[in-house]
Design a protein around this motif. Sequence first.
Motif, PDB file in Angstrom:
ATOM      1  N   TRP A 202       0.834  -1.201   0.000  1.00  0.00           N
ATOM      2  CA  TRP A 202       0.000   0.000   0.000  1.00  0.00           C
ATOM      3  C   TRP A 202       0.870   1.252   0.000  1.00  0.00           C
ATOM      4  O   TRP A 202       1.806   1.356   0.797  1.00  0.00           O
ATOM      5  N   LEU A 203       0.559   2.199  -0.869  1.00  0.00           N
ATOM      6  CA  LEU A 203       1.043   3.556  -0.673  1.00  0.00           C
ATOM      7  C   LEU A 203       0.101   4.237   0.309  1.00  0.00           C
ATOM      8  O   LEU A 203      -1.106   3.984   0.310  1.00  0.00           O
ATOM      9  N   ALA A 204       0.649   5.088   1.156  1.00  0.00           N
ATOM     10  CA  ALA A 204      -0.163   5.774   2.153  1.00  0.00           C
ATOM     11  C   ALA A 204       0.339   7.206   2.291  1.00  0.00           C
ATOM     12  O   ALA A 204       1.496   7.514   1.975  1.00  0.00           O
ATOM     13  N   THR A 205      -0.529   8.087   2.774  1.00  0.00           N
ATOM     14  CA  THR A 205      -0.152   9.491   2.916  1.00  0.00           C
ATOM     15  C   THR A 205      -0.749  10.081   4.186  1.00  0.00           C
ATOM     16  O   THR A 205      -1.797   9.639   4.653  1.00  0.00           O
ATOM     17  N   GLU A 206      -0.046  11.070   4.706  1.00  0.00           N
ATOM     18  CA  GLU A 206      -0.515  11.873   5.837  1.00  0.00           C
ATOM     19  C   GLU A 206       0.042  13.275   5.642  1.00  0.00           C
ATOM     20  O   GLU A 206       1.224  13.523   5.824  1.00  0.00           O
ATOM     21  N   ILE A 207      -0.816  14.191   5.207  1.00  0.00           N
ATOM     22  CA  ILE A 207      -0.367  15.517   4.780  1.00  0.00           C
ATOM     23  C   ILE A 207       0.350  16.268   5.900  1.00  0.00           C
ATOM     24  O   ILE A 207       1.281  17.027   5.661  1.00  0.00           O
ATOM     25  N   MET A 208      -0.058  16.069   7.157  1.00  0.00           N
ATOM     26  CA  MET A 208       0.485  16.844   8.259  1.00  0.00           C
ATOM     27  C   MET A 208       1.878  16.378   8.689  1.00  0.00           C
ATOM     28  O   MET A 208       2.542  17.052   9.474  1.00  0.00           O
ATOM     29  N   ARG A 209       2.357  15.250   8.195  1.00  0.00           N
ATOM     30  CA  ARG A 209       3.690  14.769   8.567  1.00  0.00           C
ATOM     31  C   ARG A 209       4.766  15.454   7.735  1.00  0.00           C
ATOM     32  O   ARG A 209       4.508  15.939   6.632  1.00  0.00           O
ATOM     33  N   GLN A 210       5.987  15.445   8.260  1.00  0.00           N
ATOM     34  CA  GLN A 210       7.105  16.029   7.527  1.00  0.00           C
ATOM     35  C   GLN A 210       7.337  15.269   6.225  1.00  0.00           C
ATOM     36  O   GLN A 210       7.623  15.854   5.186  1.00  0.00           O
ATOM     37  N   ASN A 211       7.264  13.949   6.301  1.00  0.00           N
ATOM     38  CA  ASN A 211       7.313  13.133   5.097  1.00  0.00           C
ATOM     39  C   ASN A 211       5.944  12.489   4.916  1.00  0.00           C
ATOM     40  O   ASN A 211       5.609  11.531   5.610  1.00  0.00           O
ATOM     41  N   PRO A 212       5.113  13.017   4.012  1.00  0.00           N
ATOM     42  CA  PRO A 212       3.711  12.583   3.939  1.00  0.00           C
ATOM     43  C   PRO A 212       3.496  11.241   3.265  1.00  0.00           C
ATOM     44  O   PRO A 212       2.399  10.701   3.309  1.00  0.00           O
ATOM     45  N   PHE A 213       4.543  10.677   2.636  1.00  0.00           N
ATOM     46  CA  PHE A 213       4.368   9.428   1.913  1.00  0.00           C
ATOM     47  C   PHE A 213       5.002   8.263   2.657  1.00  0.00           C
ATOM     48  O   PHE A 213       6.064   8.394   3.268  1.00  0.00           O
ATOM     49  N   ALA A 214       4.348   7.110   2.593  1.00  0.00           N
ATOM     50  CA  ALA A 214       4.892   5.897   3.199  1.00  0.00           C
ATOM     51  C   ALA A 214       4.463   4.702   2.353  1.00  0.00           C
ATOM     52  O   ALA A 214       3.488   4.762   1.606  1.00  0.00           O
ATOM     53  N   LEU A 215       5.205   3.612   2.486  1.00  0.00           N
ATOM     54  CA  LEU A 215       4.910   2.373   1.761  1.00  0.00           C
ATOM     55  C   LEU A 215       4.870   1.233   2.772  1.00  0.00           C
ATOM     56  O   LEU A 215       5.841   1.013   3.506  1.00  0.00           O
ATOM     57  N   PHE A 216       3.738   0.534   2.825  1.00  0.00           N
ATOM     58  CA  PHE A 216       3.562  -0.584   3.746  1.00  0.00           C
ATOM     59  C   PHE A 216       3.263  -1.856   2.961  1.00  0.00           C
ATOM     60  O   PHE A 216       2.737  -1.806   1.844  1.00  0.00           O
ATOM     61  N   SER A 217       3.588  -2.998   3.570  1.00  0.00           N
ATOM     62  CA  SER A 217       3.203  -4.282   2.993  1.00  0.00           C
ATOM     63  C   SER A 217       2.491  -5.099   4.057  1.00  0.00           C
ATOM     64  O   SER A 217       2.709  -4.912   5.261  1.00  0.00           O
ATOM     65  N   PHE A 218       1.635  -6.010   3.601  1.00  0.00           N
ATOM     66  CA  PHE A 218       0.927  -6.920   4.500  1.00  0.00           C
ATOM     67  C   PHE A 218       1.110  -8.328   3.978  1.00  0.00           C
ATOM     68  O   PHE A 218       0.667  -8.658   2.878  1.00  0.00           O
ATOM     69  N   ASP A 219       1.790  -9.166   4.752  1.00  0.00           N
ATOM     70  CA  ASP A 219       2.056 -10.554   4.382  1.00  0.00           C
ATOM     71  C   ASP A 219       0.796 -11.380   4.604  1.00  0.00           C
ATOM     72  O   ASP A 219       0.316 -11.491   5.734  1.00  0.00           O
ATOM     73  N   LEU A 220       0.249 -11.975   3.537  1.00  0.00           N
ATOM     74  CA  LEU A 220      -1.007 -12.713   3.644  1.00  0.00           C
ATOM     75  C   LEU A 220      -0.858 -14.016   4.416  1.00  0.00           C
ATOM     76  O   LEU A 220      -1.845 -14.524   4.953  1.00  0.00           O
ATOM     77  N   LEU A 221       0.345 -14.565   4.499  1.00  0.00           N
ATOM     78  CA  LEU A 221       0.559 -15.783   5.272  1.00  0.00           C
ATOM     79  C   LEU A 221       0.766 -15.461   6.750  1.00  0.00           C
ATOM     80  O   LEU A 221       0.049 -15.966   7.611  1.00  0.00           O
ATOM     81  N   ALA A 222       1.736 -14.614   7.040  1.00  0.00           N
ATOM     82  CA  ALA A 222       2.036 -14.264   8.430  1.00  0.00           C
ATOM     83  C   ALA A 222       1.034 -13.279   9.001  1.00  0.00           C
ATOM     84  O   ALA A 222       0.932 -13.137  10.221  1.00  0.00           O
ATOM     85  N   GLU A 223       0.290 -12.580   8.119  1.00  0.00           N
ATOM     86  CA  GLU A 223      -0.690 -11.558   8.513  1.00  0.00           C
ATOM     87  C   GLU A 223      -0.034 -10.497   9.386  1.00  0.00           C
ATOM     88  O   GLU A 223      -0.518 -10.121  10.449  1.00  0.00           O
ATOM     89  N   LYS A 224       1.128  -9.996   8.876  1.00  0.00           N
ATOM     90  CA  LYS A 224       1.882  -8.959   9.558  1.00  0.00           C
ATOM     91  C   LYS A 224       2.167  -7.804   8.596  1.00  0.00           C
ATOM     92  O   LYS A 224       2.367  -8.006   7.404  1.00  0.00           O
ATOM     93  N   TYR A 225       2.196  -6.592   9.170  1.00  0.00           N
ATOM     94  CA  TYR A 225       2.568  -5.405   8.406  1.00  0.00           C
ATOM     95  C   TYR A 225       4.060  -5.138   8.540  1.00  0.00           C
ATOM     96  O   TYR A 225       4.689  -5.505   9.525  1.00  0.00           O
ATOM     97  N   ARG A 226       4.612  -4.469   7.538  1.00  0.00           N
ATOM     98  CA  ARG A 226       5.938  -3.890   7.679  1.00  0.00           C
ATOM     99  C   ARG A 226       6.029  -2.650   6.798  1.00  0.00           C
ATOM    100  O   ARG A 226       5.333  -2.549   5.774  1.00  0.00           O
ATOM    101  N   GLU A 227       6.830  -1.693   7.212  1.00  0.00           N
ATOM    102  CA  GLU A 227       7.035  -0.489   6.413  1.00  0.00           C
ATOM    103  C   GLU A 227       8.267  -0.666   5.546  1.00  0.00           C
ATOM    104  O   GLU A 227       9.292  -1.188   5.998  1.00  0.00           O
ATOM    105  N   ILE A 228       8.158  -0.270   4.281  1.00  0.00           N
ATOM    106  CA  ILE A 228       9.252  -0.396   3.317  1.00  0.00           C
ATOM    107  C   ILE A 228       9.760   0.998   2.976  1.00  0.00           C
ATOM    108  O   ILE A 228       8.973   1.919   2.727  1.00  0.00           O
ATOM    109  N   ARG A 229      11.071   1.150   2.976  1.00  0.00           N
ATOM    110  CA  ARG A 229      11.654   2.447   2.626  1.00  0.00           C
ATOM    111  C   ARG A 229      11.315   2.814   1.183  1.00  0.00           C
ATOM    112  O   ARG A 229      11.456   1.994   0.272  1.00  0.00           O
ATOM    113  N   LEU A 230      10.913   4.046   0.993  1.00  0.00           N
ATOM    114  CA  LEU A 230      10.725   4.566  -0.358  1.00  0.00           C
ATOM    115  C   LEU A 230      12.071   5.007  -0.922  1.00  0.00           C
ATOM    116  O   LEU A 230      13.048   5.138  -0.170  1.00  0.00           O
ATOM    117  N   PRO A 231      12.170   5.209  -2.246  1.00  0.00           N
ATOM    118  CA  PRO A 231      13.436   5.672  -2.811  1.00  0.00           C
ATOM    119  C   PRO A 231      13.936   6.939  -2.117  1.00  0.00           C
ATOM    120  O   PRO A 231      13.152   7.776  -1.684  1.00  0.00           O
TER     121      PRO A 231
END
Length: 374
Positions: A202-231
């Motif tokens: 998922w791409l995600a955004t929060e306008i009020m943050r210093q860095n408004p963009f984030a990239l998350f993944s959700f593992d369908l087997l482990a059912e866990k989230y993790r944040e992935i560094r953007l370029p």
Amino acid sequence: MAEENCHLLPEIVEEILCSLPTKSLIRCRCVSKSWRSLISEHRFVRKHLSRGAQQKILIPIPSPSANENMYYSQEIMPIKRGEYFCAPFSGSNYWEVLDSCDGLLCVRMDMSIYIWNPCLKTYRKILTPSGKQNFDDFSYLGFGYDSTRNDYKILKLSRFRLGYMTETQVFSLKSDSWRKLDDFPEDYSPWASVFLNGSIHWLATEIMRQNPFALFSFDLLAEKYREIRLPEYCPISLYNDNYIVDLNLCVLKGILCVLVVWKSCLVLWAMKDYYSDHDKSWTKILDIRLNLVLEMFCIPVDFKPFYLYENGEVLMGVVSHQRTELLLCKDNTVLSREIIFNKPSVISYGFVHVESLVSPLGSCGKLETRNSTG
């Protein structure tokens, strides 16, 4: 070929059938009972899928009738003139393909969700976790395949009206049921999901943050989230020098990619080392000055990367209020362009998909023979 006149070994017959296109296999089911049984087996369906089918671009397009949902399908290798088709469900002139996986499309039409195989002409309407027909406006949905459980799943993030907290639920196509999971971990608004390596991204955004963009993944087997560094050079502001920053998440040849439209540039990043948590795992594969593209079009312009060829060329869709085109680009150059149709489309909802025998109607990976009526 009549069954009684077939003298080939069963394993040779299977290999021959497995090499045929999906539409040919659908016709082959009528040859004999043994062929019909073989082609319907889960093992055969997955084997045929693993051999690699013809990839096509699918783009939803506006229809003059509210009772029709049109889409445009075009082959990638080789590039041929495409075809127009009607979707089997109707009732709205707004619809989007949320994602494509193994020939199945997860489609959102107004507030209804469908799993659809265009090749088999079958689809299935998904009820909400509460059993209602329609999903709410604050739902964000992703779609993917859990290979360990042989199950296609829909991930639903529900944003509360008065805040950014999101509730997470997952739908299992195999069990036809919803389960509640741990909530989305951050105060971001998710959007634009793709499926890769067993995870929904998922791409995600929060306008009020210093860095408004984030990239998350959700593992369908482990059912866990993790944040992935953007370029490293992704912009840190939604607005920069009067240019609206736009990010587009996509998968090209099994590689997670991010398209960044920033200032006067269009830059495509590819995550060559998926399992690394370092920003240097991203490689720039396309860097084009927007004036090379904008001189061909009228603003506003929307972009969608579709395919990465072995020689480094990128096939990209571009849309304006006048027309929709395909561009062939490499490095910092637009090599060629082709008009798909002389009207706009929602190119961001376009996807690359394959023709497959996977049905949304019954057990995952098994070919069902009846058509869905919704």
